[in-house]
Write a protein that holds these residues in place. Structure first.
Motif, PDB file in Angstrom:
ATOM      1  N   TYR A 207       0.853  -1.191   0.000  1.00 61.59           N
ATOM      2  CA  TYR A 207       0.000   0.000   0.000  1.00 61.59           C
ATOM      3  C   TYR A 207       0.882   1.232   0.000  1.00 61.59           C
ATOM      4  O   TYR A 207       1.938   1.260   0.651  1.00 61.59           O
ATOM      5  CB  TYR A 207      -0.910  -0.006   1.233  1.00 61.59           C
ATOM      6  N   VAL A 208       0.464   2.267  -0.752  1.00 61.37           N
ATOM      7  CA  VAL A 208       1.206   3.518  -0.824  1.00 61.37           C
ATOM      8  C   VAL A 208       0.261   4.671  -0.528  1.00 61.37           C
ATOM      9  O   VAL A 208      -0.845   4.738  -1.069  1.00 61.37           O
ATOM     10  CB  VAL A 208       1.836   3.713  -2.226  1.00 61.37           C
ATOM     11  N   ASP A 209       0.699   5.556   0.365  1.00 60.82           N
ATOM     12  CA  ASP A 209      -0.080   6.739   0.708  1.00 60.82           C
ATOM     13  C   ASP A 209       0.853   7.946   0.636  1.00 60.82           C
ATOM     14  O   ASP A 209       1.552   8.261   1.614  1.00 60.82           O
ATOM     15  CB  ASP A 209      -0.669   6.592   2.111  1.00 60.82           C
ATOM     16  N   GLY A 210       0.907   8.591  -0.527  1.00 62.57           N
ATOM     17  CA  GLY A 210       1.834   9.695  -0.708  1.00 62.57           C
ATOM     18  C   GLY A 210       3.269   9.196  -0.668  1.00 62.57           C
ATOM     19  O   GLY A 210       3.667   8.346  -1.468  1.00 62.57           O
ATOM     20  N   ASP A 211       4.042   9.707   0.287  1.00 63.07           N
ATOM     21  CA  ASP A 211       5.430   9.259   0.422  1.00 63.07           C
ATOM     22  C   ASP A 211       5.568   8.101   1.407  1.00 63.07           C
ATOM     23  O   ASP A 211       6.674   7.660   1.699  1.00 63.07           O
ATOM     24  CB  ASP A 211       6.333  10.421   0.843  1.00 63.07           C
ATOM     25  N   LYS A 212       4.453   7.596   1.916  1.00 60.17           N
ATOM     26  CA  LYS A 212       4.469   6.484   2.861  1.00 60.17           C
ATOM     27  C   LYS A 212       4.255   5.164   2.122  1.00 60.17           C
ATOM     28  O   LYS A 212       3.404   5.081   1.241  1.00 60.17           O
ATOM     29  CB  LYS A 212       3.390   6.658   3.924  1.00 60.17           C
ATOM     30  N   VAL A 213       5.029   4.171   2.495  1.00 61.24           N
ATOM     31  CA  VAL A 213       4.925   2.875   1.830  1.00 61.24           C
ATOM     32  C   VAL A 213       4.873   1.770   2.880  1.00 61.24           C
ATOM     33  O   VAL A 213       5.605   1.807   3.873  1.00 61.24           O
ATOM     34  CB  VAL A 213       6.109   2.666   0.851  1.00 61.24           C
ATOM     35  N   PHE A 214       3.972   0.797   2.655  1.00 60.39           N
ATOM     36  CA  PHE A 214       3.795  -0.339   3.549  1.00 60.39           C
ATOM     37  C   PHE A 214       4.037  -1.609   2.739  1.00 60.39           C
ATOM     38  O   PHE A 214       3.543  -1.724   1.614  1.00 60.39           O
ATOM     39  CB  PHE A 214       2.389  -0.353   4.146  1.00 60.39           C
TER      40      PHE A 214
END
Length: 554
Positions: A207-214
């Protein structure tokens, strides 16, 4: 080729636009079907179908989803190491990430970590899931530029839940972060070592939320809050095997930092720079190697050991006799202090087989790093390690005897003590020490005298009198490593029985009776510390062996 790229780009953007919401774990039911995505052969984005078998919960809000993958290729290869983190969707909503499987399955059944558990990683939480004991996750680690011996060393360190894979690399990693980022289904690399050898764990972005990655859906190293470089990875091909198939990839550009490594996956930030330890290794002044190593404290010393091993193997053979000379400098900062400090260490190891000398040298460096990382007094941040290893013709001296000029002495008397050293394949040489017997020594006292190298004497005192050595200042730490562990210092030591006491690194001898009583009831002191005299001489060769003798006071 251009058309293929455009189509692929459209697919990627379709995924990111359509799958913009989540499915709650409580809404997942047996029989539901969905699709997942992951990078596959030639770095293409592969879509696969799955069906939910059931949901296991260990709390009202946490659990794991069990699903069966319905895909001809995956049915043929089995669940592939490197698929961990592959996002799965039901009705265009993100459910979670492929994370687990079982061994020896006849069909591709997986455990899926719910997305709710993964996004909490941003808050540095650990959500442990109760799972069957034989449930298994495997993280493939791509190893490039290393020999079989180095690979075996790494495997012995990271044997659980890891698969070390001989791979290839562009050897072009740069540590200036790139603003490129990831999309769901992309391969992600966790860069442990780069430079003249590369070691990269790989998985899949969930999952990607802007510059955040999981990603991953399971731990990488269970490092908790951390900062480790993450990179793009191109998947070259899927390597099918009977035991466990795996993705073979090539690490590319560093793009950010893994910020948390927990039980339900990893969380990273694209565009953030992760600090690394710079390692420089020089072999015989002819071969030089450079590495950058991630600051993963639990395996840091082992990773440095692997780089030294590989550097030596690339430069030298492991047979033949000689002296292996080691010079090591570790640069670090204390927590909350900007000033940089150095620890310098030297050792000379005479051996009949070079490989053994190299192994001891590596163990020396390993011990210093572990000592700094795990010491209970200081919190340190290691920044740089410089290692120089040289080989020379074998040259060593063995302590053969200790002979005093008198064996019966009087209090206050001066005597001479001669130490004989048998040189390797050569004659005996002698060293003379002048010794004055303290005037307070009582008649009938037996005084023990010995000769040994400084490192062995230090270890001897640590074992016999641990209360005398405490590393509560940087100066004590520095002197211990740089001076007290040398093998090229000949030490003559004298131990005189007395009612001595030691506490917090200080030794007290010849105390008046009223103070002796105070020390005697202290739980941090012992009354077995003798009065110790020591003299030393620096040699240009290492000292081996030891010898002892005794004199008596009339």
């Amino acid at each position: 080729m251009k058309r293929v790229f455009i189509v692929l780009f459209a697919i990627l953007n379709t995924f990111s636009l359509c799958f913009s919401s989540f499915v709650n774990l409580s809404d997942v039911k047996s029989g539901q079907k969905g699709i997942g995505i992951t990078r596959w052969n030639n770095n293409t984005l592969k879509e696969f179908s799955f069906e939910v078998i059931g949901v296991f919960k260990n709390s009202p809000k946490s659990g794991v989803i069990i699903a069966r993958i319905d895909d001809e290729e995956i049915r043929s290869t089995g669940v592939v190491a490197g698929m961990s983190g592959s996002p799965v969707y039901i009705d265009n909503k993100l459910v979670g990430a492929v994370a687990f499987t079982w061994t020896f399955l006849k069909e591709p059944i997986v455990g899926i970590t719910p997305i709710e558990d993964m996004i909490t990683l941003e808050n540095y939480l650990k959500n442990y899931v109760s799972l069957p004991g034989d449930l298994k996750y495997v993280t493939p680690i791509l190893l490039s530029g290393a020999s079989k011996i180095t690979k075996s060393l790494i495997e012995s360190t990271m044997k659980d839940n890891f698969l070390i894979i001989d791979s290839f690399s562009s050897f072009g990693l740069k540590y200036e972060t790139a603003q490129r980022g990831f999309k769901p289904g992309d391969a992600i690399g966790i860069n442990l070592v780069s430079g003249d050898m590369e070691l990269t764990a790989i998985g899949t972005v969930s999952y990607v939320d802007g510059d955040k990655v999981f990603a991953l859906g399971h731990p990488a190293f269970l490092g908790g809050k951390t900062s480790v470089p993450i990179s793009e990875v191109d998947i070259v091909t899927i390597v099918p095997r009977q035991s466990l198939s795996f993705k073979l990839g090539v690490p590319k550009q560093i793009v950010g930092s893994m910020e948390f490594d927990g039980s339900s996956g990893i969380f990273g930030i694209v565009g953030k720079t992760a600090p690394t330890i710079k390692v420089f290794i020089d072999v015989d002044g002819q071969y030089s190697y450079k590495y950058q190593i991630a600051k993963v404290s639990g395996i840091l010393s082992s990773l440095v050991s692997a780089t030294i091993t590989e550097s030596v193997l690339k430069s030298k053979g492991i047979f033949g006799e000689g002296n292996v000379k080691l010079d090591c400098r570790v640069s670090f900062k204390f927590e909350g202090v900007d000033k940089k400090y150095n620890i310098d260490f030297s050792d000379i190891i005479p051996v009949y087989q070079m490989g053994y000398g190299y192994a001891i040298s590596i163990l020396d460096v390993n011990s210093i790093l572990d000592f700094l990382i795990y010491n209970p007094i200081f919190s340190v941040d290691i920044e740089e390690v410089r290692v120089r290893i040289e080989t020379e013709p074998i040259d060593v001296g063995f302590v053969a005897f200790v002979i005093p000029s008198k064996v019966v002495v009087s209090p206050g008397e001066d005597i001479r003590v001669t130490v004989g050293i048998k040189k390797f394949r050569d004659q005996i040489i002698t060293r003379d020490f002048n010794l004055k017997i303290p005037s307070w020594v009582q008649s009938g006292t037996r005084i023990n005298i010995g000769a040994i190298n400084r490192a062995s004497r230090t270890i001897q005192k640590l074992n016999l009198f641990p209360e005398t050595i405490v590393f509560d200042t940087y100066e004590k730490l520095y002197n211990f490593i740089s001076q007290d562990l040398r093998t090229d210092k000949l030490v003559l030591y004298v131990e005189i029985p007395s009612s001595g006491y030691a506490s917090s690194g200080y030794t007290y001898n010849l105390l008046p009776n009223y103070l002796s009583t105070v020390f005697n009831i202290s739980p941090k002191s012992k009354n077995i510390i003798p009065f110790i005299l020591e003299e030393e001489v620096l040699e240009d060769f290492p000292i081996g062996g030891f010898a002892t003798t005794s004199i008596f006071v009339r």
